[in-house]
Write an enzyme that holds these catalytic residues in place. Structure first.
Site, PDB file in Angstrom:
ATOM      1  N   CYS A  41      28.458  45.439  42.997  1.00 47.48           N
ATOM      2  CA  CYS A  41      28.110  45.566  41.573  1.00 47.48           C
ATOM      3  C   CYS A  41      28.499  46.929  41.016  1.00 47.48           C
ATOM      4  O   CYS A  41      29.188  47.020  40.007  1.00 47.48           O
ATOM      5  CB  CYS A  41      26.610  45.317  41.386  1.00 47.48           C
ATOM      6  SG  CYS A  41      26.057  45.714  39.723  1.00 47.48           S
ATOM      7  N   CYS A  46      30.502  44.484  38.770  1.00 47.42           N
ATOM      8  CA  CYS A  46      29.924  44.426  37.417  1.00 47.42           C
ATOM      9  C   CYS A  46      30.131  45.699  36.602  1.00 47.42           C
ATOM     10  O   CYS A  46      30.541  45.631  35.438  1.00 47.42           O
ATOM     11  CB  CYS A  46      28.411  44.186  37.496  1.00 47.42           C
ATOM     12  SG  CYS A  46      27.906  43.057  38.779  1.00 47.42           S
ATOM     13  N   LYS A  49      33.904  46.778  35.956  1.00 47.23           N
ATOM     14  CA  LYS A  49      34.471  45.662  35.170  1.00 47.23           C
ATOM     15  C   LYS A  49      33.963  45.691  33.731  1.00 47.23           C
ATOM     16  O   LYS A  49      34.738  45.604  32.787  1.00 47.23           O
ATOM     17  CB  LYS A  49      34.116  44.350  35.861  1.00 47.23           C
ATOM     18  CG  LYS A  49      34.579  43.064  35.202  1.00 47.23           C
ATOM     19  CD  LYS A  49      33.681  42.507  34.140  1.00 47.23           C
ATOM     20  CE  LYS A  49      32.216  42.468  34.414  1.00 47.23           C
ATOM     21  NZ  LYS A  49      31.751  41.417  35.275  1.00 47.23           N
ATOM     22  N   TYR A 179      34.445  33.218  36.997  1.00 53.80           N
ATOM     23  CA  TYR A 179      33.985  34.454  36.361  1.00 53.80           C
ATOM     24  C   TYR A 179      35.045  35.557  36.462  1.00 53.80           C
ATOM     25  O   TYR A 179      35.442  36.157  35.461  1.00 53.80           O
ATOM     26  CB  TYR A 179      32.754  34.996  37.084  1.00 53.80           C
ATOM     27  CG  TYR A 179      31.433  34.339  36.832  1.00 53.80           C
ATOM     28  CD1 TYR A 179      30.521  34.907  35.952  1.00 53.80           C
ATOM     29  CD2 TYR A 179      31.052  33.192  37.517  1.00 53.80           C
ATOM     30  CE1 TYR A 179      29.270  34.351  35.752  1.00 53.80           C
ATOM     31  CE2 TYR A 179      29.797  32.630  37.327  1.00 53.80           C
ATOM     32  CZ  TYR A 179      28.909  33.214  36.440  1.00 53.80           C
ATOM     33  OH  TYR A 179      27.686  32.665  36.250  1.00 53.80           O
ATOM     34  N   GLU A 183      37.395  37.045  33.417  1.00 52.16           N
ATOM     35  CA  GLU A 183      37.046  38.369  32.884  1.00 52.16           C
ATOM     36  C   GLU A 183      38.247  39.306  32.945  1.00 52.16           C
ATOM     37  O   GLU A 183      38.561  40.009  31.970  1.00 52.16           O
ATOM     38  CB  GLU A 183      35.856  38.949  33.657  1.00 52.16           C
ATOM     39  CG  GLU A 183      34.564  38.202  33.334  1.00 52.16           C
ATOM     40  CD  GLU A 183      33.348  38.691  34.105  1.00 52.16           C
ATOM     41  OE1 GLU A 183      32.228  38.373  33.706  1.00 52.16           O
ATOM     42  OE2 GLU A 183      33.501  39.388  35.125  1.00 52.16           O
ATOM     43  N   HIS A 442      18.046  37.883   9.756  1.00 56.46           N
ATOM     44  CA  HIS A 442      19.208  37.651   8.907  1.00 56.46           C
ATOM     45  C   HIS A 442      19.799  38.969   8.423  1.00 56.46           C
ATOM     46  O   HIS A 442      19.052  39.885   8.135  1.00 56.46           O
ATOM     47  CB  HIS A 442      18.770  36.802   7.700  1.00 56.46           C
ATOM     48  CG  HIS A 442      19.906  36.416   6.817  1.00 56.46           C
ATOM     49  ND1 HIS A 442      20.814  35.449   7.179  1.00 56.46           N
ATOM     50  CD2 HIS A 442      20.285  36.878   5.602  1.00 56.46           C
ATOM     51  CE1 HIS A 442      21.710  35.326   6.211  1.00 56.46           C
ATOM     52  NE2 HIS A 442      21.421  36.176   5.247  1.00 56.46           N
ATOM     53  N   GLU A 447      20.585  33.939  14.514  1.00 58.23           N
ATOM     54  CA  GLU A 447      19.615  33.165  13.726  1.00 58.23           C
ATOM     55  C   GLU A 447      19.901  31.667  13.805  1.00 58.23           C
ATOM     56  O   GLU A 447      19.012  30.841  13.612  1.00 58.23           O
ATOM     57  CB  GLU A 447      19.571  33.632  12.266  1.00 58.23           C
ATOM     58  CG  GLU A 447      20.826  33.403  11.467  1.00 58.23           C
ATOM     59  CD  GLU A 447      20.732  34.017  10.064  1.00 58.23           C
ATOM     60  OE1 GLU A 447      19.855  33.606   9.302  1.00 58.23           O
ATOM     61  OE2 GLU A 447      21.541  34.923   9.759  1.00 58.23           O
TER      62      GLU A 447
HETATM   63  P1  NDP Z   1      34.006  31.464  40.978  1.00 58.04           P
HETATM   64  O1  NDP Z   1      33.327  30.554  41.915  1.00 58.04           O
HETATM   65  O2  NDP Z   1      33.369  31.805  39.694  1.00 58.04           O
HETATM   66  O3  NDP Z   1      35.450  30.863  40.646  1.00 58.04           O
HETATM   67  C1  NDP Z   1      36.341  30.534  41.663  1.00 58.04           C
HETATM   68  C2  NDP Z   1      37.598  29.982  41.031  1.00 58.04           C
HETATM   69  O4  NDP Z   1      38.570  29.808  42.053  1.00 58.04           O
HETATM   70  C3  NDP Z   1      37.394  28.608  40.393  1.00 58.04           C
HETATM   71  O5  NDP Z   1      38.170  28.531  39.238  1.00 58.04           O
HETATM   72  C4  NDP Z   1      37.905  27.653  41.463  1.00 58.04           C
HETATM   73  O6  NDP Z   1      38.425  26.466  40.954  1.00 58.04           O
HETATM   74  C5  NDP Z   1      39.027  28.469  42.055  1.00 58.04           C
HETATM   75  N1  NDP Z   1      39.342  28.091  43.424  1.00 58.04           N
HETATM   76  C6  NDP Z   1      38.525  28.101  44.496  1.00 58.04           C
HETATM   77  N2  NDP Z   1      39.185  27.732  45.594  1.00 58.04           N
HETATM   78  C7  NDP Z   1      40.457  27.468  45.216  1.00 58.04           C
HETATM   79  C8  NDP Z   1      41.616  27.041  45.899  1.00 58.04           C
HETATM   80  N3  NDP Z   1      41.598  26.791  47.202  1.00 58.04           N
HETATM   81  N4  NDP Z   1      42.745  26.862  45.191  1.00 58.04           N
HETATM   82  C9  NDP Z   1      42.769  27.098  43.857  1.00 58.04           C
HETATM   83  N5  NDP Z   1      41.703  27.519  43.160  1.00 58.04           N
HETATM   84  C10 NDP Z   1      40.558  27.701  43.829  1.00 58.04           C
HETATM   85  O7  NDP Z   1      34.338  32.747  41.848  1.00 58.04           O
HETATM   86  P2  NDP Z   1      34.765  34.235  41.436  1.00 58.04           P
HETATM   87  O8  NDP Z   1      35.595  34.712  42.561  1.00 58.04           O
HETATM   88  O9  NDP Z   1      35.328  34.275  40.071  1.00 58.04           O
HETATM   89  O10 NDP Z   1      33.392  35.011  41.426  1.00 58.04           O
HETATM   90  C11 NDP Z   1      32.526  34.942  42.550  1.00 58.04           C
HETATM   91  C12 NDP Z   1      31.102  34.996  42.112  1.00 58.04           C
HETATM   92  O11 NDP Z   1      30.780  36.314  41.705  1.00 58.04           O
HETATM   93  C13 NDP Z   1      30.786  34.139  40.890  1.00 58.04           C
HETATM   94  O12 NDP Z   1      30.529  32.808  41.242  1.00 58.04           O
HETATM   95  C14 NDP Z   1      29.589  34.820  40.326  1.00 58.04           C
HETATM   96  O13 NDP Z   1      28.432  34.355  40.971  1.00 58.04           O
HETATM   97  C15 NDP Z   1      29.821  36.279  40.676  1.00 58.04           C
HETATM   98  N6  NDP Z   1      30.322  37.019  39.505  1.00 58.04           N
HETATM   99  C16 NDP Z   1      29.521  37.126  38.404  1.00 58.04           C
HETATM  100  C17 NDP Z   1      29.945  37.798  37.300  1.00 58.04           C
HETATM  101  C18 NDP Z   1      29.057  37.896  36.110  1.00 58.04           C
HETATM  102  O14 NDP Z   1      27.867  37.665  36.250  1.00 58.04           O
HETATM  103  N7  NDP Z   1      29.589  38.204  34.928  1.00 58.04           N
HETATM  104  C19 NDP Z   1      31.258  38.442  37.240  1.00 58.04           C
HETATM  105  C20 NDP Z   1      32.021  38.257  38.435  1.00 58.04           C
HETATM  106  C21 NDP Z   1      31.560  37.576  39.518  1.00 58.04           C
HETATM  107  P3  NDP Z   1      37.525  25.166  40.693  1.00 58.04           P
HETATM  108  O15 NDP Z   1      36.810  25.404  39.421  1.00 58.04           O
HETATM  109  O16 NDP Z   1      38.515  24.074  40.615  1.00 58.04           O
HETATM  110  O17 NDP Z   1      36.604  25.055  41.847  1.00 58.04           O
END
Ligand code: NDP
Length: 462
Positions: A41, A46, A49, A179, A183, A442, A447
């Site tokens: 984080c 976080c 970022k 995510y 981002e 407002h 709102e």
């Molecule tokens: P996410 O789980 O959010 O997203 C993973 C992405 O990778 C999805 O689009 C998924 O596709 C894709 N994917 C997974 N496996 C494959 C594959 N084999 N081939 C192609 N595409 C694939 O993970 P992130 O890495 O973005 O983030 C990890 C975690 O960190 C998040 O889940 C969240 O909990 C946390 N995080 C939170 C943030 C916040 O609160 N703002 C910011 C950053 C991270 P599909 O949808 O098809 O499964």
């Protein structure tokens, strides 16, 4: 061999909180962190970022300024090295705060990797120092998953490396649509990079409300991010000074950087966990009960390493609850983010932001037949005045039978801030009638949350 009441492995959000609180409860605490105190984080997640996201929004602010009567030098100049220098300085400051707080609480800090020799013995890998621990907490977090491996995969960056890019890449290919992918895709695009997002599905942000997913994707596409859906990276090759990202549909995209953001894998390899009787699941996560207890009663785990809710506030709450329960004999913290009735507000820091809490429309319909949807889609005052195309979406998912608001979903400016308060309402069990009874503020976008009177859709009406 030193004796401690608690040995914490991992100095991220969950580990630091648990170590600090346990020490404040009077426990003798040692914590080992192999990299930098603060964890994902603070160090490479976080915090840096969000600072980059904030930095990326000034391009639009400069554009909008003219609509408000300001004349700025055109084009305004942006320096990636300068932004990143400041971001890193802030991260270092926060790392210092975390470290000082730990020490002030009385925990001893060891800047090296630790592993379990047996169920009660922890050894520091570099110095060889050993600790006999009454309790052990695994808080080692998770790391970017760079699988499936592809030819040239080593040429891709994860979110870890991105923070060390010396220059802003002109053309970026991002694989994934969760995510992290969105981002960074969004902030890089706003800073002027040409961004292509390659996603295996049809839509971004799987797991979020479908209307939110469609709305966000349309907004980001409107800003110039190119989405290639139903495709995956097949290989990455060097081409001159740059790279070529080859897709499994045969297309090739020229890029200066490739970012893969495919989820995160718990950091449990090589810690000696299984040999110490700690059961891991197929993904390598420490298997725990609702209190974080592993298959070894005195070994617990909190945060991303348990692969439950991979969010900082969840790890902090789990760390606090653990330390209070085990060393303070207090059960002060409700782990309301776990279990069937979990209410987990979260935000995706794209621009516009996404804020989401509770059930999506589809999840609500899986649980109840009688669901009312209230939604509105509009240009907020600033966007309309400045002539920006940015549209705000606000949506409430309501259980008609009880009147309870089951979900709130926002896409728009400050959605991350707003969803925190929608989370309060849901945690208090708010009904739609409670929102209707709330006086609006407002003129705000928020709102709308208390003035949507007529359902947009009614499911299950006979
Ligand atoms: P996410 O789980 O959010 O997203 C993973 C992405 O990778 C999805 O689009 C998924 O596709 C894709 N994917 C997974 N496996 C494959 C594959 N084999 N081939 C192609 N595409 C694939 O993970 P992130 O890495 O973005 O983030 C990890 C975690 O960190 C998040 O889940 C969240 O909990 C946390 N995080 C939170 C943030 C916040 O609160 N703002 C910011 C950053 C991270 P599909 O949808 O098809 O499964």
């Amino acid at each position: 061999m030193q004796e401690v009441d608690l040995f914490v492995i991992g100095g991220g959000s969950g580990g630091v909180r648990a170590a600090r609180v346990a020490a404040q409860h009077g426990a003798r605490v040692a914590l080992a962190e192999a990299y930098r105190v603060g964890g994902t984080c603070v160090i490479r997640g976080c915090v840096p970022k969000k600072l980059m996201v904030l930095g990326s929004r000034f391009a639009q602010a400069c554009d909008d300024a003219a609509g408000f009567g300001w004349a700025l030098p055109q084009p305004p100049a942006f320096s990636w090295p300068e932004l990143m220098r400041r971001v890193h300085a802030e991260v270092t400051r926060l790392e210092g705060v975390y470290t000082a707080n730990l020490r002030r609480a009385g925990a001893s800090l060891h800047a090296e990797r630790a592993l379990l020799l047996d169920a009660h013995t922890v050894q520091l890998a570099a110095s060889g120092e050993r600790f006999r621990a009454r309790h052990i907490l695994i808080a080692t977090g998770a790391a970017p998953l760079m699988a499936p491996d592809i030819p040239g995969g080593e040429l891709a960056a994860s979110s870890n490396e991105l923070f060390d890019w010396p220059q802003q890449p002109r053309r970026v290919v991002v694989q994934g649509a969760g995510y992290i992918a969105l981002e960074f895709a969004c902030l890089l695009n706003r800073l002027g990079s040409e961004v292509t997002v390659v996603l295996r599905g049809e839509q971004v942000l799987r797991g979020f409300d479908d209307e939110v997913r469609a709305h966000l994707q349309a907004q980001l596409a409107g800003q110039g991010i190119r989405f290639i859906s139903g495709a995956a990276l097949a290989a990455i090759e060097r081409r001159g000074d740059g790279l070529s990202a080859r897709l499994d549909n045969g297309a090739a995209i020229a890029a200066d950087a490739v970012l893969r953001a495919l989820g995160r894998k718990p950091n449990t390899a090589g810690l000696g966990l299984e040999a110490s009787g700690v059961a891991l699941d197929a993904n390598g996560a420490v298997m725990v009960d609702i209190n974080g207890q592993s298959s070894q009663p005195h070994i617990h785990a909190v945060g991303d390493v348990t692969d439950r809710v991979q969010l900082t506030p969840a790890a902090i709450r789990e760390g606090q609850a653990y330390a209070d329960a085990v060393f303070g004999a207090r059960h002060t913290t409700r782990l309301s983010h776990l279990g069937a009735l979990a209410i987990v507000p979260s935000a995706v820091f794209t621009t516009p932001e996404v804020g989401s809490v509770g059930l999506s429309e589809a999840q609500a319909l899986a649980a109840h037949a009688d669901i009312d949807i209230y939604s509105t889609n509009f240009r907020a005052m600033k966007a309309a005045f400045a002539g920006s195309e940015e549209r705000t979406l606000m949506k409430l998912v309501v259980h008609r039978g009880s009147g309870r608001v089951l979900g709130g979903h926002l896409v728009g400016a400050e959605a991350g801030e707003l969803i925190q308060l929608v989370g309060v309402a849901l945690t208090l069990g708010a009904t739609k009638a409670d929102l209707d009874a709330t006086l609006a503020v407002h003129p705000t976008a928020a709102e709308e949350l208390v003035t949507m009177r007529v359902p947009t859709r009614r499911h299950g009406l006979t």
